[in-house]
Design an enzyme around this catalytic site. Structure first.
Site, PDB file in Angstrom:
ATOM      1  N   GLY A 205       4.041   4.347  -3.237  1.00 42.75           N
ATOM      2  CA  GLY A 205       5.334   3.661  -3.241  1.00 42.75           C
ATOM      3  C   GLY A 205       5.860   3.474  -1.836  1.00 42.75           C
ATOM      4  CG  ASN A 206       8.253   0.590  -0.677  1.00 43.61           C
ATOM      5  OD1 ASN A 206       9.472   0.586  -0.813  1.00 43.61           O
ATOM      6  ND2 ASN A 206       7.464  -0.293  -1.276  1.00 43.61           N
ATOM      7  CG  HIS A 207      10.682   5.976   2.310  1.00 43.95           C
ATOM      8  ND1 HIS A 207      10.812   7.087   1.521  1.00 43.95           N
ATOM      9  CD2 HIS A 207       9.730   6.261   3.227  1.00 43.95           C
ATOM     10  CE1 HIS A 207       9.979   8.024   1.944  1.00 43.95           C
ATOM     11  NE2 HIS A 207       9.312   7.537   2.978  1.00 43.95           N
ATOM     12  CB  SER A 208      12.498  -0.332  -0.922  1.00 46.00           C
ATOM     13  OG  SER A 208      13.529  -1.136  -1.447  1.00 46.00           O
ATOM     14  CB  ALA A 273       9.950  -2.912  -0.259  1.00 42.95           C
TER      15      ALA A 273
END
Ligand code: CTP
Length: 397
Positions: A205-208, A273
């Site tokens: 995943g990502n930090h969005s 994102a």
């Protein structure tokens, strides 16, 4: 909805005025109630003044002080006047310019849009005199919120029941929206990260946080747009209830959701994102730890924005984001052109206060003509407004 004068007439439907006042106040309106003396037999001024948090006016004069209740001032104060319930008698007075009570005098003084929600028995409603009065009021530009069908207080069954308070509020909200910049336009917004499954318990995943996309969706809805928000996994909640939210997890699901909405929209703002890569194979069981190192083969996801850019029809507006750390403007322009965008919103991670998690952002908007507009560091809500104003400008020429 801002300042509303609610006129209440003497009908059994006046009991619904309490709910109507409460809903209007909840929707953010300042409500001042003007009642006829007959209406005050059906529901007390105390109930309506408590709910509206304003004194309720019935008479021309204040008996105790001898002062008059200024109908002209009230008429000018109102951004909107609603007469609900509107009885046959009050409709007749309004249609003929009579003003023998405070309510009808306020009506004659009002310069704002006037709405009326009739409530009466079936035969009174169908009488040619009432029909003529209603047509006359409509010819003045007053707008009727039509009565419904059902059992009437007389025991008769038919048309004449006042519209329900919820229906009246929805009707008025839609009326206000029609006057807004993006009224009648469907807009697709994406927000948040995507999660790409590795096995049943792990993902990439990502930090969005989704904050920027949710703020954009809220701003568009406030401008009157019909917004569909496709959201990746996020804890954000939309402030505007009119937004249709579609929750997705992976880039593939986001693509599918976007493709189904995109053909019908005027504009699309892709602020999510989206993962660029996803595991080539998703393990069906939890992967056990074994060796010291572990490789996951990744394959490219479909670039949603690029796909939408290729399918873009004449007049459709497409907006993308670029989060860059180096050669920011050049990278953003390459994305703008490669993905057939109308403009791109550039965030640089080199700017303090810009990026994923915080409550602020600092953006540069670059459009098709490579015209650049750099904004100050602002709250994400204020940044959303800058982006949405640009979209509205493009839509409205
Ligand atoms: N985007 C998309 N589908 C993807 C990846 C990104 O629609 N699979 C969209 C994002 O929502 C954003 C824009 O494309 O509006 C970002 O462009 P992109 O080229 O993907 O930037 P990065 O993900 O930062 O990738 P790069 O490594 O090329 O900078």
């Amino acid at each position: 909805m801002k300042n509303i004068v609610l006129g209440v007439c003497g009908s059994i439907a006046a009991y619904k005025s309490a709910f109507l006042v409460r809903l209007l106040v909840k929707a953010g309106a300042n409500v001042k109630v003007v009642m006829t003396t007959d209406a005050a037999h059906f529901i007390t001024p105390l109930t309506l003044s408590t709910l509206s948090k304003n004194p309720v006016l019935v008479d021309y004069f204040k008996a105790d002080t001898g002062e008059w209740n200024n109908h002209v001032e009230l008429g000018l104060w109102a951004d909107m006047m609603i007469i609900a319930p509107a009885t046959a008698n009050t409709l007749a007075k309004m249609a003929n310019g009579l003003c023998d009570n405070l309510l009808s005098a306020v009506y004659l003084s009002a310069k704002c849009p006037v709405y009326f929600a009739p409530a009466m028995d079936l035969d009174m409603w169908l009488h040619p005199a009432t029909r003529q009065n209603v047509s006359r009021l409509q010819s003045f530009g007053n707008v009727m919120i039509s009565p419904g069908n059902g059992e009437l207080a007389s025991g008769l069954y038919g048309e004449g029941r006042m519209a329900e308070p919820e229906e009246i509020v929805t009707f008025l909200e839609n009326e206000s929206k029609k006057k807004l910049l993006l009224a009648g336009h469907k807009i697709l917004v994406t927000a948040g990260p995507t999660y790409e499954a590795i096995d049943p318990v792990r993902f990439i995943g990502n930090h969005s946080s989704g904050k920027m996309g949710f703020a954009i969706a809220d701003a568009l809805a406030l401008m009157g747009a019909d917004v569909t928000l496709v959201a990746g996994p996020t804890a954000q909640i939309s402030k505007q209830q009119s937004i249709t939210r579609v929750d997705v997890t992976s880039a593939a699901q986001m693509l599918e959701a976007c493709l189904s909405v995109y053909p019908g929209v005027t504009a699309c703002i892709m602020s999510a994102a989206v993962a660029d890569y996803t595991p080539a194979n998703v393990a069906s069981q939890k992967i056990k730890k074994q060796d010291d190192s572990f490789n996951i083969e990744l394959k490219k996801t479909t670039d949603i924005l690029k796909t939408l850019g290729e399918a873009k029809r004449e007049g459709q507006i497409l907006v993308g984001f670029a989060l860059e750390t180096n050669d920011e403007e050049m990278n953003a322009i390459t994305k703008l052109q490669k993905k057939n965008l109308d403009f791109i919103v550039l965030n640089s991670l080199n700017d303090a206060g810009a990026g994923f998690a915080g409550d602020t952002n600092k953006i540069t908007i670059i459009d098709r003509d490579l015209k650049k507009n750099t904004f100050d560091l602002k709250s994400k809500e204020a940044v959303a407004l800058d982006i949405c104003n640009k979209v509205a400008q493009l839509i409205n020429g």
